[in-house]
Motif scaffolding. Structure first.
Motif, mmCIF file in Angstrom:
data_model
loop_
_atom_site.group_PDB
_atom_site.id
_atom_site.type_symbol
_atom_site.label_atom_id
_atom_site.label_comp_id
_atom_site.label_asym_id
_atom_site.label_seq_id
_atom_site.Cartn_x
_atom_site.Cartn_y
_atom_site.Cartn_z
ATOM 1 N N GLN A 132 2.593 1.821 -3.327
ATOM 2 C CA GLN A 132 1.670 2.326 -4.344
ATOM 3 C C GLN A 132 1.303 3.787 -4.084
ATOM 4 O O GLN A 132 1.360 4.626 -4.981
ATOM 5 C CB GLN A 132 0.404 1.474 -4.369
ATOM 6 N N ILE A 133 0.938 4.098 -2.868
ATOM 7 C CA ILE A 133 0.454 5.446 -2.554
ATOM 8 C C ILE A 133 1.558 6.493 -2.626
ATOM 9 O O ILE A 133 1.337 7.615 -3.089
ATOM 10 C CB ILE A 133 -0.247 5.446 -1.179
ATOM 11 N N ASP A 168 0.830 -1.213 0.000
ATOM 12 C CA ASP A 168 0.000 0.000 0.000
ATOM 13 C C ASP A 168 0.860 1.256 0.000
ATOM 14 O O ASP A 168 0.615 2.197 -0.770
ATOM 15 C CB ASP A 168 -0.951 0.008 1.197
ATOM 16 N N TYR A 177 2.045 13.557 4.664
ATOM 17 C CA TYR A 177 2.267 12.481 5.636
ATOM 18 C C TYR A 177 2.779 13.069 6.950
ATOM 19 O O TYR A 177 2.343 12.683 8.038
ATOM 20 C CB TYR A 177 3.282 11.465 5.079
ATOM 21 N N LYS A 195 3.719 14.688 -1.068
ATOM 22 C CA LYS A 195 3.233 13.497 -0.364
ATOM 23 C C LYS A 195 3.887 13.376 1.009
ATOM 24 O O LYS A 195 3.214 13.067 1.999
ATOM 25 C CB LYS A 195 3.471 12.236 -1.198
#
Length: 146
Positions: free
Chosen positions: A69-70, A66, A85, A81
């Motif tokens: 991919q993210i 996951d 986060y 990103k």
């Protein structure tokens, strides 16, 4: 300047509940995921997050797939990103994730000024979110999706 972590407030060092699974002690399925993490991240080490969740190989595999991919290139650039986060990690008060994603954001170009501005936005968003929740503010009609 080092960020104070929530763990710093505890009287004793925090240790992983089940311990950490080092590469040399990992079963083959876990080693395969460790190898993929190191290859994908172009590094020669596995951080403690992965070593801690490796006690459950299914969770390790799912979480790595996951995240891979993210956090891969997409509509948002890698620095954005990491900043998102980091902002969520600050809001959730996860000391480990704050440290990890601060390092990740710095590696992708975050400056001290960007960090300071990000923290101002995070603080303001948390304050206004709580005010909206406390006052139970109705969403304006123009903000509602049809």
């Amino acid at each position: 300047m080092a960020l104070p972590l929530c763990n710093d407030l505890l009287p004793e060092p925090v240790m992983s509940t089940l311990g950490l699974i080092e590469y040399q002690d990992a079963p083959p399925a876990v080693k395969a995921i460790y190898d993929d993490i190191m290859a994908t991240r172009k590094t020669d080490w596995i951080n403690n997050f992965w070593k801690a969740i490796a006690h459950d190989p299914a969770t390790l595999k799912r979480t790595w797939e996951d995240i891979k991919q993210i956090m891969a290139p997409g509509a948002l650039d890698p620095l954005t990103k990491e900043l998102v986060y980091l902002a969520v990690s600050v809001s959730n008060q996860c000391g480990y994730c704050i440290a990890s994603h601060t390092a990740g954001a710095r590696n992708k170009g975050m400056t001290d000024a960007m960090f300071q501005e990000l923290m101002a936005v995070v603080g303001m968003a948390n304050e206004t979110n709580r005010l909206v929740a406390g006052y139970q503010v109705e969403v304006d009609e123009r903000y509602q999706t049809p």
